[in-house]
Motif scaffolding. Structure first.
Motif, PDB file in Angstrom:
ATOM      1  N   ILE A  60      32.846  34.012  -1.304  1.00 48.96           N
ATOM      2  CA  ILE A  60      32.735  32.919  -0.342  1.00 48.96           C
ATOM      3  C   ILE A  60      31.866  33.401   0.811  1.00 48.96           C
ATOM      4  N   ASP A  61      30.931  32.582   1.233  1.00 48.88           N
ATOM      5  CA  ASP A  61      30.065  32.917   2.361  1.00 48.88           C
ATOM      6  C   ASP A  61      30.705  32.365   3.627  1.00 48.88           C
ATOM      7  N   ALA A  62      31.369  33.237   4.378  1.00 43.77           N
ATOM      8  CA  ALA A  62      32.090  32.801   5.580  1.00 43.77           C
ATOM      9  C   ALA A  62      31.165  32.159   6.601  1.00 43.77           C
ATOM     10  N   ASN A  63      29.882  32.505   6.556  1.00 40.54           N
ATOM     11  CA  ASN A  63      28.930  31.942   7.520  1.00 40.54           C
ATOM     12  C   ASN A  63      28.731  30.439   7.341  1.00 40.54           C
ATOM     13  N   ASN A  64      29.115  29.921   6.179  1.00 41.63           N
ATOM     14  CA  ASN A  64      28.966  28.485   5.924  1.00 41.63           C
ATOM     15  C   ASN A  64      30.123  27.661   6.491  1.00 41.63           C
ATOM     16  N   TYR A  65      31.103  28.335   7.081  1.00 40.26           N
ATOM     17  CA  TYR A  65      32.300  27.651   7.575  1.00 40.26           C
ATOM     18  C   TYR A  65      32.412  27.859   9.088  1.00 40.26           C
ATOM     19  N   VAL A  66      32.471  26.758   9.812  1.00 36.83           N
ATOM     20  CA  VAL A  66      32.499  26.800  11.276  1.00 36.83           C
ATOM     21  C   VAL A  66      33.944  26.858  11.759  1.00 36.83           C
ATOM     22  N   VAL A  67      34.247  27.876  12.556  1.00 36.23           N
ATOM     23  CA  VAL A  67      35.596  28.056  13.086  1.00 36.23           C
ATOM     24  C   VAL A  67      35.745  27.264  14.380  1.00 36.23           C
ATOM     25  N   SER A  68      36.848  26.537  14.480  1.00 40.81           N
ATOM     26  CA  SER A  68      37.145  25.772  15.692  1.00 40.81           C
ATOM     27  C   SER A  68      38.272  26.448  16.463  1.00 40.81           C
ATOM     28  N   ASP A  69      38.195  26.398  17.778  1.00 46.43           N
ATOM     29  CA  ASP A  69      39.278  26.916  18.618  1.00 46.43           C
ATOM     30  C   ASP A  69      40.359  25.865  18.841  1.00 46.43           C
ATOM     31  N   ASN A  70      40.171  24.720  18.206  1.00 43.01           N
ATOM     32  CA  ASN A  70      41.127  23.626  18.371  1.00 43.01           C
ATOM     33  C   ASN A  70      42.284  23.789  17.384  1.00 43.01           C
ATOM     34  N   TYR A  71      43.505  23.654  17.856  1.00 35.24           N
ATOM     35  CA  TYR A  71      44.693  23.752  17.002  1.00 35.24           C
ATOM     36  C   TYR A  71      45.601  22.572  17.313  1.00 35.24           C
ATOM     37  N   GLU A  72      45.451  21.504  16.554  1.00 35.71           N
ATOM     38  CA  GLU A  72      46.300  20.339  16.766  1.00 35.71           C
ATOM     39  C   GLU A  72      47.596  20.505  15.971  1.00 35.71           C
ATOM     40  N   PRO A  73      48.682  19.879  16.415  1.00 36.51           N
ATOM     41  CA  PRO A  73      50.004  20.116  15.805  1.00 36.51           C
ATOM     42  C   PRO A  73      50.206  19.372  14.478  1.00 36.51           C
ATOM     43  N   TYR A  74      49.417  19.743  13.481  1.00 36.30           N
ATOM     44  CA  TYR A  74      49.635  19.214  12.134  1.00 36.30           C
ATOM     45  C   TYR A  74      49.219  20.276  11.123  1.00 36.30           C
ATOM     46  N   PHE A  75      49.733  20.147   9.900  1.00 35.19           N
ATOM     47  CA  PHE A  75      49.290  21.036   8.829  1.00 35.19           C
ATOM     48  C   PHE A  75      48.743  20.210   7.684  1.00 35.19           C
ATOM     49  N   VAL A  76      48.030  20.880   6.768  1.00 34.52           N
ATOM     50  CA  VAL A  76      47.238  20.179   5.757  1.00 34.52           C
ATOM     51  C   VAL A  76      47.596  20.652   4.357  1.00 34.52           C
ATOM     52  N   PHE A  77      47.736  19.685   3.450  1.00 37.53           N
ATOM     53  CA  PHE A  77      47.713  19.960   2.009  1.00 37.53           C
ATOM     54  C   PHE A  77      46.450  19.320   1.474  1.00 37.53           C
ATOM     55  N   PHE A  78      45.633  20.102   0.743  1.00 36.97           N
ATOM     56  CA  PHE A  78      44.496  19.478   0.067  1.00 36.97           C
ATOM     57  C   PHE A  78      44.337  20.060  -1.322  1.00 36.97           C
ATOM     58  N   GLY A  79      44.029  19.179  -2.263  1.00 32.97           N
ATOM     59  CA  GLY A  79      43.880  19.590  -3.649  1.00 32.97           C
ATOM     60  C   GLY A  79      44.336  18.489  -4.589  1.00 32.97           C
ATOM     61  N   PHE A  80      44.281  18.795  -5.865  1.00 32.90           N
ATOM     62  CA  PHE A  80      44.687  17.842  -6.899  1.00 32.90           C
ATOM     63  C   PHE A  80      46.182  17.556  -6.789  1.00 32.90           C
ATOM     64  N   GLN A  81      46.536  16.291  -6.921  1.00 27.40           N
ATOM     65  CA  GLN A  81      47.934  15.889  -6.750  1.00 27.40           C
ATOM     66  C   GLN A  81      48.661  15.877  -8.094  1.00 27.40           C
ATOM     67  N   GLY A  82      48.799  17.090  -8.657  1.00 28.36           N
ATOM     68  CA  GLY A  82      49.525  17.277  -9.903  1.00 28.36           C
ATOM     69  C   GLY A  82      50.892  17.878  -9.639  1.00 28.36           C
ATOM     70  N   VAL A  83      51.774  17.785 -10.622  1.00 25.96           N
ATOM     71  CA  VAL A  83      53.144  18.282 -10.454  1.00 25.96           C
ATOM     72  C   VAL A  83      53.154  19.764 -10.111  1.00 25.96           C
ATOM     73  N   SER A  84      52.317  20.556 -10.812  1.00 29.68           N
ATOM     74  CA  SER A  84      52.347  22.010 -10.632  1.00 29.68           C
ATOM     75  C   SER A  84      51.850  22.456  -9.266  1.00 29.68           C
ATOM     76  N   LYS A  85      51.195  21.554  -8.523  1.00 23.60           N
ATOM     77  CA  LYS A  85      50.690  21.914  -7.193  1.00 23.60           C
ATOM     78  C   LYS A  85      51.795  21.919  -6.141  1.00 23.60           C
ATOM     79  N   GLY A  86      52.962  21.340  -6.465  1.00 27.23           N
ATOM     80  CA  GLY A  86      54.137  21.500  -5.617  1.00 27.23           C
ATOM     81  C   GLY A  86      54.212  20.632  -4.380  1.00 27.23           C
ATOM     82  N   ILE A  87      53.358  19.621  -4.261  1.00 28.32           N
ATOM     83  CA  ILE A  87      53.363  18.799  -3.050  1.00 28.32           C
ATOM     84  C   ILE A  87      54.688  18.065  -2.861  1.00 28.32           C
ATOM     85  N   MET A  88      55.360  17.696  -3.961  1.00 29.28           N
ATOM     86  CA  MET A  88      56.646  17.003  -3.821  1.00 29.28           C
ATOM     87  C   MET A  88      57.694  17.910  -3.175  1.00 29.28           C
TER      88      MET A  88
END
Length: 423
Positions: free
Chosen positions: A225-253
């Motif tokens: 992974i080329d870290a230079n392609n990803y911009v880091v933000s100093d912002n931290y809002e009070p939420y968390f993220v799930f991203f990816g395919f919504q299959g059973v094995s991914k455990g989102i439930m």
């Protein structure tokens, strides 16, 4: 000075559909930057990246189609999953007009099949196989079926896939996958016909050796992974993220159930944003949110373009990977860390190899809702800790984001494959 090579890159997709495809394109880009030529071989799709070799690509095949087609078409597709003669014919035609120095195989199971290996052998092309999942040992590739972790097929007991309907919850699809795995086993495809392996994680390396792949044919190094392609933000809002395919094995439930526990305990100081392609549990996600009055705390956003997704991640407190099926090397972890966000991850598969627990992220016991809920609560009650681990995770990625080092490893693998073939 190293000779400039022609590399044949074979993958079931020539478009970005998952982590393995992203790695394939990363490798292609690095090779081209260093003066090598990359020749793709894949399946036809309107969504494919532009290329000069599309005339040789084969018809796409979705294993789910076995439940939908007429009997004649089912039998035809059934046979292609086991051994794809069209892939072999088309690849031989391509090899009549170009002679690669080495072939780099990515995900070829079912859609392309190992028939291409026989074509490569006929034309005397050395072969490198990149293992992106557990499919050599498990017909569905994730050690997960009927809602729980499973290793019943390990050590070539592939008949269990049929009994358990492991592939698409279908007897037909599972039978085709079972027969494909047995054919590969009896033909000794993976033990005898591959010159070199690239395996991203230690856990998959160990399994491969136990399976019988010679240790001296394996190179273990993670995705690039080329870290230079990803911009880091100093912002931290009070939420968390799930991203990816919504299959059973991914455990989102499990995440939703853990948040329900927190709600019952009176803790509602959190927010979750869910992104990703629709899958088998998408309707269950939406229904669970509505039925349990969680809409004030959980936002279902579905698929968004990378630019929007990465901005949402970069503004979050942390990212969660709650997998209950076995992962190999997870691109979500790399991308989240590159954006300066820690990951709360499940202790399964290769995930613990990517997270330094209590330093660059946090691990929880797989399928343990109480452990999961308590660690979500901990991170929201200790946001400075989550921020610090996120900063450390970015440093961790930067140390592993050495393009020249990755390129050198890749070239060493190709060189060894060519030497092994010639000897």
């Amino acid at each position: 000075m190293m000779k400039k090579l022609k590399i044949l890159s074979i993958n079931k997709y020539y478009r970005l559909a998952g982590g393995a495809d992203r790695e394939m394109f990363n490798i292609e880009k690095i090779l081209i930057e260093n003066g090598h030529e990359v020749i793709p071989f894949s399946t036809v799709s309107k969504e494919n990246n532009k290329n000069d070799w599309n005339d040789y690509f084969i018809d796409g095949l979705n294993i789910e189609d076995l439940e939908k087609e007429t009997l004649t078409k089912k039998l035809k597709k059934f046979s292609r999953i086991i051994y794809n003669f069209q892939a072999k014919r088309n690849l031989l035609k391509l090899l009549d007009v170009v002679t690669p120095d080495v072939a780099h195989l990515h995900n070829i199971h079912y859609e392309i099949s190992p028939s291409v290996i026989h074509a490569l052998e006929r034309k005397n092309i050395p072969i490198v196989m990149h293992l992106h999942d557990m499919r050599l040992f498990c017909p569905n590739g994730v050690f997960f079926t009927q809602g729980k972790f499973c290793q019943a097929c390990i050590y070539n007991k592939f008949y269990n896939a049929l009994f358990k309907k492991c592939v698409q919850n279908s007897y037909k699809a599972s039978l085709a996958a079972m027969l494909a795995n047995y054919l590969q086993y009896f033909l000794r495809i993976w033990k005898k016909h591959i010159d070199r392996y690239i395996i991203p994680t230690n856990i998959l390396t160990d399994m491969s050796i136990k399976y019988g792949i010679p240790k001296n044919k394996i190179d273990t190094f993670d995705y690039y992974i080329d870290a230079n392609n990803y911009v880091v933000s100093d912002n931290y809002e009070p939420y968390f993220v799930f991203f990816g395919f919504q299959g059973v094995s991914k455990g989102i439930m499990n995440v939703l159930k853990a948040l329900k526990i927190l709600q019952t305990e009176g803790f509602t100081n959190y927010k979750l944003k869910i992104f990703g392609n629709k899958g088998p549990v998408t309707n269950d996600i939406i229904k669970f949110i509505d039925d349990n009055s969680l809409s004030n705390n959980i936002e279902y956003l579905g698929f968004v373009e990378d630019e929007i997704l990465f901005k949402e991640i970069s503004n979050s407190l942390f990212v969660i990977i709650p997998s209950i099926g076995s992962e190999n090397s997870n691109c979500v972890i790399r991308e989240s860390n590159a954006l300066g966000k820690m990951v709360l991850g499940s202790k399964i598969g290769g995930i613990p190899e990517q997270i330094v627990d209590g330093e660059t992220g946090l691990l929880f016991n797989t399928n343990d809702l109480n452990d999961l809920s308590s660690k979500i609560k901990f991170l929201f009650e200790n946001p400075d800790t989550a921020k610090e681990w996120g900063r450390k995770s970015r440093v961790h990625v930067e140390k592993r984001s050495d393009k020249q080092f990755f390129y050198d490893q890749l070239m060493q693998t190709y060189t060894k494959a060519i030497e092994n073939y010639n000897n």
